[in-house]
Structure formats: C-alpha cells, structure tokens
Design a protein around this motif. Structure first.
Motif, PDB file in Angstrom:
ATOM      1  N   ILE A 137      29.812  54.202  37.613  1.00 41.22           N
ATOM      2  CA  ILE A 137      30.251  53.527  38.840  1.00 41.22           C
ATOM      3  C   ILE A 137      31.372  52.539  38.545  1.00 41.22           C
ATOM      4  O   ILE A 137      32.230  52.281  39.395  1.00 41.22           O
ATOM      5  CB  ILE A 137      29.059  52.804  39.524  1.00 41.22           C
ATOM      6  CG1 ILE A 137      29.420  52.364  40.944  1.00 41.22           C
ATOM      7  CG2 ILE A 137      28.566  51.644  38.699  1.00 41.22           C
ATOM      8  CD1 ILE A 137      29.685  53.475  41.904  1.00 41.22           C
ATOM      9  N   VAL A 138      31.398  51.985  37.328  1.00 40.94           N
ATOM     10  CA  VAL A 138      32.439  51.026  36.946  1.00 40.94           C
ATOM     11  C   VAL A 138      33.818  51.678  36.992  1.00 40.94           C
ATOM     12  O   VAL A 138      34.818  51.016  37.281  1.00 40.94           O
ATOM     13  CB  VAL A 138      32.150  50.451  35.545  1.00 40.94           C
ATOM     14  CG1 VAL A 138      33.275  49.517  35.098  1.00 40.94           C
ATOM     15  CG2 VAL A 138      30.833  49.696  35.542  1.00 40.94           C
ATOM     16  N   GLU A 139      33.868  52.982  36.745  1.00 39.92           N
ATOM     17  CA  GLU A 139      35.141  53.697  36.752  1.00 39.92           C
ATOM     18  C   GLU A 139      35.745  53.780  38.156  1.00 39.92           C
ATOM     19  O   GLU A 139      36.899  54.172  38.315  1.00 39.92           O
ATOM     20  CB  GLU A 139      34.945  55.100  36.181  1.00 39.92           C
ATOM     21  CG  GLU A 139      34.486  55.095  34.725  1.00 39.92           C
ATOM     22  CD  GLU A 139      34.148  56.489  34.217  1.00 39.92           C
ATOM     23  OE1 GLU A 139      34.549  57.475  34.877  1.00 39.92           O
ATOM     24  OE2 GLU A 139      33.487  56.585  33.156  1.00 39.92           O
ATOM     25  N   TYR A 140      34.968  53.409  39.164  1.00 40.01           N
ATOM     26  CA  TYR A 140      35.434  53.440  40.554  1.00 40.01           C
ATOM     27  C   TYR A 140      35.681  52.032  41.112  1.00 40.01           C
ATOM     28  O   TYR A 140      36.028  51.885  42.271  1.00 40.01           O
ATOM     29  CB  TYR A 140      34.414  54.164  41.438  1.00 40.01           C
ATOM     30  CG  TYR A 140      34.341  55.652  41.182  1.00 40.01           C
ATOM     31  CD1 TYR A 140      35.038  56.554  41.979  1.00 40.01           C
ATOM     32  CD2 TYR A 140      33.581  56.164  40.131  1.00 40.01           C
ATOM     33  CE1 TYR A 140      34.977  57.921  41.748  1.00 40.01           C
ATOM     34  CE2 TYR A 140      33.516  57.526  39.884  1.00 40.01           C
ATOM     35  CZ  TYR A 140      34.218  58.399  40.687  1.00 40.01           C
ATOM     36  OH  TYR A 140      34.163  59.751  40.448  1.00 40.01           O
ATOM     37  N   MET A 141      35.507  51.006  40.282  1.00 38.00           N
ATOM     38  CA  MET A 141      35.604  49.626  40.758  1.00 38.00           C
ATOM     39  C   MET A 141      37.024  49.082  40.690  1.00 38.00           C
ATOM     40  O   MET A 141      37.740  49.288  39.709  1.00 38.00           O
ATOM     41  CB  MET A 141      34.675  48.712  39.959  1.00 38.00           C
ATOM     42  CG  MET A 141      33.204  48.904  40.270  1.00 38.00           C
ATOM     43  SD  MET A 141      32.163  47.723  39.370  1.00 38.00           S
ATOM     44  CE  MET A 141      30.548  48.120  40.044  1.00 38.00           C
ATOM     45  N   ILE A 142      37.409  48.386  41.755  1.00 34.27           N
ATOM     46  CA  ILE A 142      38.677  47.662  41.831  1.00 34.27           C
ATOM     47  C   ILE A 142      38.364  46.252  42.313  1.00 34.27           C
ATOM     48  O   ILE A 142      37.575  46.067  43.254  1.00 34.27           O
ATOM     49  CB  ILE A 142      39.650  48.335  42.821  1.00 34.27           C
ATOM     50  CG1 ILE A 142      39.996  49.759  42.367  1.00 34.27           C
ATOM     51  CG2 ILE A 142      40.931  47.510  42.986  1.00 34.27           C
ATOM     52  CD1 ILE A 142      40.740  50.572  43.419  1.00 34.27           C
ATOM     53  N   VAL A 143      38.950  45.250  41.687  1.00 30.09           N
ATOM     54  CA  VAL A 143      38.711  43.858  42.072  1.00 30.09           C
ATOM     55  C   VAL A 143      39.761  43.422  43.088  1.00 30.09           C
ATOM     56  O   VAL A 143      40.964  43.594  42.854  1.00 30.09           O
ATOM     57  CB  VAL A 143      38.745  42.921  40.850  1.00 30.09           C
ATOM     58  CG1 VAL A 143      38.523  41.478  41.285  1.00 30.09           C
ATOM     59  CG2 VAL A 143      37.683  43.332  39.826  1.00 30.09           C
ATOM     60  N   TYR A 181      43.157  45.190  39.616  1.00 26.83           N
ATOM     61  CA  TYR A 181      42.926  44.102  40.562  1.00 26.83           C
ATOM     62  C   TYR A 181      44.165  43.886  41.424  1.00 26.83           C
ATOM     63  O   TYR A 181      45.278  44.255  41.064  1.00 26.83           O
ATOM     64  CB  TYR A 181      42.540  42.806  39.839  1.00 26.83           C
ATOM     65  CG  TYR A 181      43.527  42.292  38.829  1.00 26.83           C
ATOM     66  CD1 TYR A 181      44.643  41.546  39.221  1.00 26.83           C
ATOM     67  CD2 TYR A 181      43.338  42.518  37.470  1.00 26.83           C
ATOM     68  CE1 TYR A 181      45.545  41.060  38.292  1.00 26.83           C
ATOM     69  CE2 TYR A 181      44.238  42.035  36.525  1.00 26.83           C
ATOM     70  CZ  TYR A 181      45.334  41.314  36.943  1.00 26.83           C
ATOM     71  OH  TYR A 181      46.224  40.841  36.016  1.00 26.83           O
ATOM     72  N   VAL A 182      43.922  43.286  42.590  1.00 24.23           N
ATOM     73  CA  VAL A 182      44.988  43.044  43.549  1.00 24.23           C
ATOM     74  C   VAL A 182      44.664  41.767  44.310  1.00 24.23           C
ATOM     75  O   VAL A 182      43.494  41.395  44.444  1.00 24.23           O
ATOM     76  CB  VAL A 182      45.128  44.245  44.511  1.00 24.23           C
ATOM     77  CG1 VAL A 182      43.884  44.418  45.371  1.00 24.23           C
ATOM     78  CG2 VAL A 182      46.362  44.127  45.382  1.00 24.23           C
ATOM     79  N   LEU A 183      45.703  41.094  44.796  1.00 24.40           N
ATOM     80  CA  LEU A 183      45.534  39.839  45.550  1.00 24.40           C
ATOM     81  C   LEU A 183      45.774  40.109  47.031  1.00 24.40           C
ATOM     82  O   LEU A 183      46.731  40.783  47.398  1.00 24.40           O
ATOM     83  CB  LEU A 183      46.526  38.790  45.042  1.00 24.40           C
ATOM     84  CG  LEU A 183      46.510  37.432  45.762  1.00 24.40           C
ATOM     85  CD1 LEU A 183      45.185  36.715  45.519  1.00 24.40           C
ATOM     86  CD2 LEU A 183      47.677  36.570  45.293  1.00 24.40           C
TER      87      LEU A 183
END
Length: 335
Positions: A137-143, A181-183
């Motif tokens: 599931i971590v492979e699908y995570m975006i912050v 990650y994105v702001l």
C-alpha cells in the motif's frame, strides 16, 4: 452502505470507463482532507460536517473531470488517523471506503498540515494501514502538505519548511513514499494556481500508476466486496425478469438479497475491526518498546556524559593541585 442502495453503487461502478482514477484522502482531523478534496474537484463538494467528537461523519465519493479530460473519483474519509476514534468506527469506514472503490485505489493521498507536528498517532496509523493492506500500500501513497498560503505569507518554500521543521519520523515516512509529495494552498481564489497544483498532484498519481504497472491497488477485501455486489445485482436483474411473481413478492425477495449482502458486509467489517484491534495492540507494544529503548539510550548517554564530566573535573582538580604544589615550592607552573 451509508444510505445508498447497492443499485446506486452498481450504476456508478459499471458506468465508469477503465480510464477513471480513484484517489483516497486520509489523515488526521484538521489537516485539510475535505479542503484538499474540494481543491481537486474545483468546488465545495465535500462538506465539513463534524460530529460532537470532531470527526467527519462518514466516507464520501465525488467525481470530477480534470482539465486534461481525466475522470477522477475522490473519496474523503473521516479522521482515521485520530487516536480518539475506536477500531469499530475505523473498521466500518475502511469497509465503506473499499465498497466505494470496488475497482481499486490508484493513489492514497496522506494529508498533513505544515503547521502541525507529525505525531506518533499518525506514525501508528500509517503502520496500521500497512498491516491491514500489506506493505504494498505504501507504493500507492503520496503526501499532500496543506497550508501553502501560510508558507507563502512567510516567503518560504516547501523545501525550506522541510529542511527547517521536518523531524526524523516525517523524513522516514517521506523516504518510505519515495519522496512523493506536493504542496496545496486550499484557500487560493486563483483558478490558475489551483489547476497547476492539481496537475502537479496528478503527475505524481500517474507516476504511481506507471510504477505499479497501470494497476490500482486491490486485495482480497476489494475482490470479495465486488464479487458480492456483482452477485446481488445479477440476482436482482434476474428477479425483475420473472413473470410469475407480483411486485410485492419481487420486492420482498430483493429485500432478502439485500439483507444477505448486508450480512456479508457485516462479516467483512468485523474481520477488519478484529485485525485493527490486533494491530493496535501490537503497535502500542512496539511503540512502548521503542520508547523504553530510547529512554534507556538517553539514560546511558546521560550516564556517559556524567562519567566524562567527572573525569574532566578530576583532571582539573589534579592539575590545580600540581600547580599549587609548584607555587609552594617556588617553582614555575607549566600551564
């Protein structure tokens, strides 16, 4: 499920072309999940309705078409990262989320607020998701960091913020997510700015999809729920074609089928809740062991510092005595 019939869910499922993408917003209450969802959608689709405990009431799904024509399903979740909610609530909402995303999840958007410290409960929640859904599931995570307007007011970039305020736990999590990650500035009235930050986000979503071979995340829970919904829908269609039953009899039979499906959901929910309780117990033990190890390391470091300080003090005392003896003898001190 949350007041919607299986027929409604099925219509949404079967009317979706293969090109649709489904993203799920998770994070602690107050981090800006609903606002981020609204920024993606381009309007106030997710209401910030809160219960007395301060938790968004239930999972919701809204759809939109991005400027490039991409159809996106956005699922907003309650505060699944909040320590104040129990495994029963979290379990029901996770099953509701899976039921809304029967075809799978293309990205999990983990929402953090730049002004909030990355807490231990968020660390525990991420570990719970890994335990429940597997490490993949971590492979699908975006912050998604919210509060871009606040950084802009301080004339600070996200990189400035991360270099200044990013603790080890958050650094480790970003590395786990391969620094995806994105702001987001969810308060902006500038439509061009909103579109650009959504485009940046979905460039990462597309990256995640490519890295996972174009396949959304699914597991046995997704498969079981989808199989149950398919069976229920087919049986209901079959009933509609029967000529030997009255409308009342068909309605009764459909209600019985719905109850059977609801029992399946209940069984799956209880299984998820049981897993969550086991995971929570293990995590509490693990965090307690990590805390004990950290305190022991700090204690050892403090003891070593005290020994070093004592040795330095003794050396100084010996040096002072030697100098005093030299002075008494009328000699010349070396130092």
């Amino acid at each position: 499920m949350g007041g919607s019939s299986v027929d409604d869910d099925w219509e949404q499922l079967t009317s979706s072309p293969n090109g649709e993408q489904t993203v799920v917003l998770v994070g602690r209450t107050g981090n800006g999940k609903s606002s981020t969802g609204n920024s993606i959608i381009g309007k106030k689709s997710f209401k910030s309705l809160r219960s007395p405990s301060g938790v968004t009431s239930t999972c919701e799904l809204k759809s939109t078409t991005l400027s490039d024509g991409q159809i996106v399903n956005v699922i907003d979740t309650p505060g699944l990262f909040d320590s104040s909610v129990g495994s029963e609530f979290v379990g029901k909402e996770i099953v509701k989320c899976i039921d809304l995303a029967k075809d799978g999840i293309h990205a999990v958007l983990v929402v953090f607020a730049v002004l909030n410290r990355f807490s231990q409960e968020e660390v525990a929640a991420v570990r719970s998701l890994q335990t429940l859904f597997g490490s993949k599931i971590v492979e699908y995570m975006i912050v998604v960091f919210t509060g871009g307007d606040q950084l802009e007011e301080d004339d600070e970039t996200l990189e400035d913020y991360l270099s200044r305020a990013c603790d080890d736990s958050l650094k480790d999590f970003l590395i786990l997510c391969e620094n995806r990650y994105v702001l987001f500035d969810n308060k902006t009235k500038d439509e061009c700015k909103r579109v650009k930050q959504v485009q940046r986000l979905f460039s990462l979503v597309n990256e995640v999809i490519a890295q996972n071979g174009g396949q959304p995340y699914t597991d046995n829970l997704f498969a079981e729920l989808k199989k149950g919904a398919t069976k229920l829908h087919d049986q209901q269609i079959e009933l509609d074609s029967f000529k030997g039953y009255s409308k009342g009899e068909i309605s009764d039979l459909k209600n019985q089928l719905q109850l059977s499906y609801d029992e399946q959901l209940k069984r799956i929910t209880e299984m998820v809740e049981s897993r969550l309780r086991e995971t929570t117990t293990k995590l509490e033990q693990q965090l307690a062991e990590e805390l004990a190890a950290r305190l022991k390391a700090e204690e050892n470091a403090h003891a070593a510092q005290m020994r070093s300080d004592n040795e330095i003090r003794k050396l100084r005392e010996n040096l002072e005595r030697a100098q005093e003896e030299l002075r008494k003898k009328g000699g010349c001190a070396i130092l």
